[in-house]
Design an enzyme around this catalytic site. Sequence first.
Site, PDB file in Angstrom:
ATOM      1  N   CYS A  39       0.833  -1.195   0.000  1.00 33.06           N
ATOM      2  CA  CYS A  39       0.000   0.000   0.000  1.00 33.06           C
ATOM      3  C   CYS A  39       0.873   1.253   0.000  1.00 33.06           C
ATOM      4  CB  CYS A  39      -0.948   0.001   1.189  1.00 33.06           C
ATOM      5  SG  CYS A  39      -0.181  -0.352   2.793  1.00 33.06           S
ATOM      6  N   SER A  92       3.068  -2.436   4.178  1.00 31.15           N
ATOM      7  CA  SER A  92       3.054  -0.980   4.063  1.00 31.15           C
ATOM      8  C   SER A  92       4.299  -0.509   3.338  1.00 31.15           C
ATOM      9  CB  SER A  92       3.009  -0.341   5.451  1.00 31.15           C
ATOM     10  OG  SER A  92       4.268  -0.472   6.099  1.00 31.15           O
ATOM     11  N   ASP A  93       4.185   0.594   2.611  1.00 29.78           N
ATOM     12  CA  ASP A  93       5.406   1.225   2.124  1.00 29.78           C
ATOM     13  C   ASP A  93       6.199   1.683   3.356  1.00 29.78           C
ATOM     14  OD1 ASP A  93       7.351   2.228   0.461  1.00 29.78           O
ATOM     15  OD2 ASP A  93       5.950   3.249  -0.866  1.00 29.78           O
ATOM     16  N   CYS A  94       7.478   1.909   3.154  1.00 33.46           N
ATOM     17  CA  CYS A  94       8.375   2.046   4.307  1.00 33.46           C
ATOM     18  C   CYS A  94       8.125   3.334   5.086  1.00 33.46           C
ATOM     19  CB  CYS A  94       9.818   1.922   3.835  1.00 33.46           C
ATOM     20  SG  CYS A  94      10.157   0.261   3.196  1.00 33.46           S
ATOM     21  N   ALA A 106       5.307   4.304   6.018  1.00 29.73           N
ATOM     22  CA  ALA A 106       4.042   4.926   5.633  1.00 29.73           C
ATOM     23  C   ALA A 106       3.095   5.053   6.822  1.00 29.73           C
ATOM     24  CB  ALA A 106       3.372   4.114   4.526  1.00 29.73           C
TER      25      ALA A 106
END
Length: 726
Positions: free
Chosen positions: A230, A263-265, A267
């Site tokens: 995401c 999750s994107d890092c 995020a």
Amino acid sequence: MNNQLIMLILTVIGCSSLQAQPKYLDPEVDLDTRVDDLISRLTLEEKVDQMLMNTSGIPRLDIPPYDYWNEALHGVGRSGKATVFPQAIGLAATFDKDLVYRVASAISDEARAMYNAAQEAENYNRYTGLTFWTPNLNIFRDPRWGRGQETYGEDPYLTSLLGVSFVRGLQGDHPRYLKTAACAKHYAVHSGPEKLRHEFNAVVSQKDLYETYLPAFESLVNAGVESVMCAYNRTNDEPCCASNYLLSEILFDKWGFKGHVVSDCWALTDFFSDIGHGTVSNSIEAAVLALENGVNLNCGVTYKALAEAVKIGLTNESLIDERLRPLLKTRFKLGMFDPGEKNPYNTIPYEVVDSKEHRELANEAASRSIVMLKNNGVLPLKDNLKRFYVVGPNAASIDALLGNYFGVNPNMVTFLEGITAGVSGSSQVQYSPGTTLDRKNINPVDWSTGEAAEADVTIVAMGLTRHIEGEEGESISSPYFGDRIDYNIPENQLEYLRKIRGDHGKPVIAVITGGCPMNLTEVHELADAVLMTWYPGEEGGHALSDVLFGKVSPSGRLPITFPKSLDQLPPYEDYNLKGRTYRYMTAEPMYPFGYGLSYTSFAYRDISLSSSIIKKGQEVEIRCTVKNVGQYEGREIVQLYVTDNKSSVSAPLFSLKGIRSLSLKPGEGREIVFKIIPEMLELINEEGEPILEKGDFTLTISGSLPTQRALTLGASAPVKTTLTLK
């Protein structure tokens, strides 16, 4: 002691040993039971730890540490020696799903070999695992986005086609084990601005969402992609990593996704940080919000707060178990809890890494990614000219080969090296950078522009590198966090090209590197030939040489429109597709989608339909003959476009619906067949629903987007016919 007693004792010991083996370590037990057994043995704190990107080992269960973060965008990245293939946008320029599959298969072979070696050495660092956060399926809707180079361009059909092939190549075809685990990112509606990504709200209509931004993600879910990442931003006010609509309603319920969401890092930090979305107040609330909306794995540290969230009653341990389950399934499917001899991928030897076969594949991919934008007849060159002059800031640059998310290699072949290797022994090759990448020369004395007048041909390697386009923290020379707000090539490079051109009349060839469209109007006017090489990888120099000297006829096609200027586009922050991409852009571009020249010419003839009428549930075949009518063997990228002649809702001007890649010798022709089904004629209404309207549709087969601009630039004339839906 008699024999019967001995046998009884041995039997008891054997049974005790069998009973002592945990179910999660027994490969004969079904997957769900194994996962549940492992979860039942974990403490709350251990469960939470296993949902972080860099998990700790659990010695009492014989589980070593594991870091989920790994990259393989165009080769195994950040992990030592690997084959470096062309950047994703370059792979997209091949328009060839079979080639992309072969590239991804080679990457996953190397990934397994490197993982096997790392495990043997007990190296559990980041970038040694088998969970790869690729491919990037975002639509390259605007050339200003610095990370557009990671994508497969602006078209949802092409992105879906290549994305599915890449995932299948990464994950393998074993009935039980994944070779590696792929990830569809960044879900969803994410393509800049890069500087604002931690706070930006992408406002998008239901029509654009389902017509353009979501199709590739749905295709990969249907193809069995193991994970989905995401995005940082919000979409229609909801953070993508806490979006009930994107995650629960679409990804899980509508598409039936069974893998894990990462999750994107960092995020999740954006949920509560001062520069983020301001959705919640603190890390505990952020962790709970993401957990409730379906995020299984946190790239970051926010999920550390989940244990405290359980203790204070904000969530419960059963929900953590539910989210941990698909995450652990991925590791089981990768064979991490099975005896080594069970998994055939464990036998892939390290010798495959940057092997001769993989280097040859990298060369093929690089040469087929090169797009010839102009040729006034100067190409191909003879390899025995007396003097070749190679100049420009990217002529000897390794960065010009790499793009972002790259691996490293002990034999990166620059353009200068490739050209030098390709010329005759009787020829001279001279070199000068001439100017820097993006700064005007301080010294007014410039010998190189005078030398160009003495050469038989001057090859100018110019354009961009990752220093001025890319991700926010890597583009160290970009004032816009990696984005390209200035559409032009750096002015110092244009000034240098003008000087090189001069008035000597000798051929000048412009070789352009970069991962995005840029203003090439003046380059097109000044140069006798223009080649777009993208970021071609380790074999970029050899691939360019093969094209320059005619060993390979260029066959790359543009996977994204090159506008004449940014004035032709809506504002960067506007996610409405009106006026964007070839499907909705009415302004005449510099170079259209699907465009690319060859050393030979192709003629399209004899188009026909098996029936001029199609009804729901039926299938119609469209045929035409493609013939090589030139003097060189060449590869043509045959493209099928559909246009709805009259519709009740806004419809794309053209929609790509089919691709064939074929190699033809001079004089050779071949019949091409595409199958048309009614679903290919569907439109998306304003509510985001597919509709099928009766009426006439124009079907066009061509080697480029079938527009007057493409014909003016030298593309083959298309053939078209009309199909009626009743």
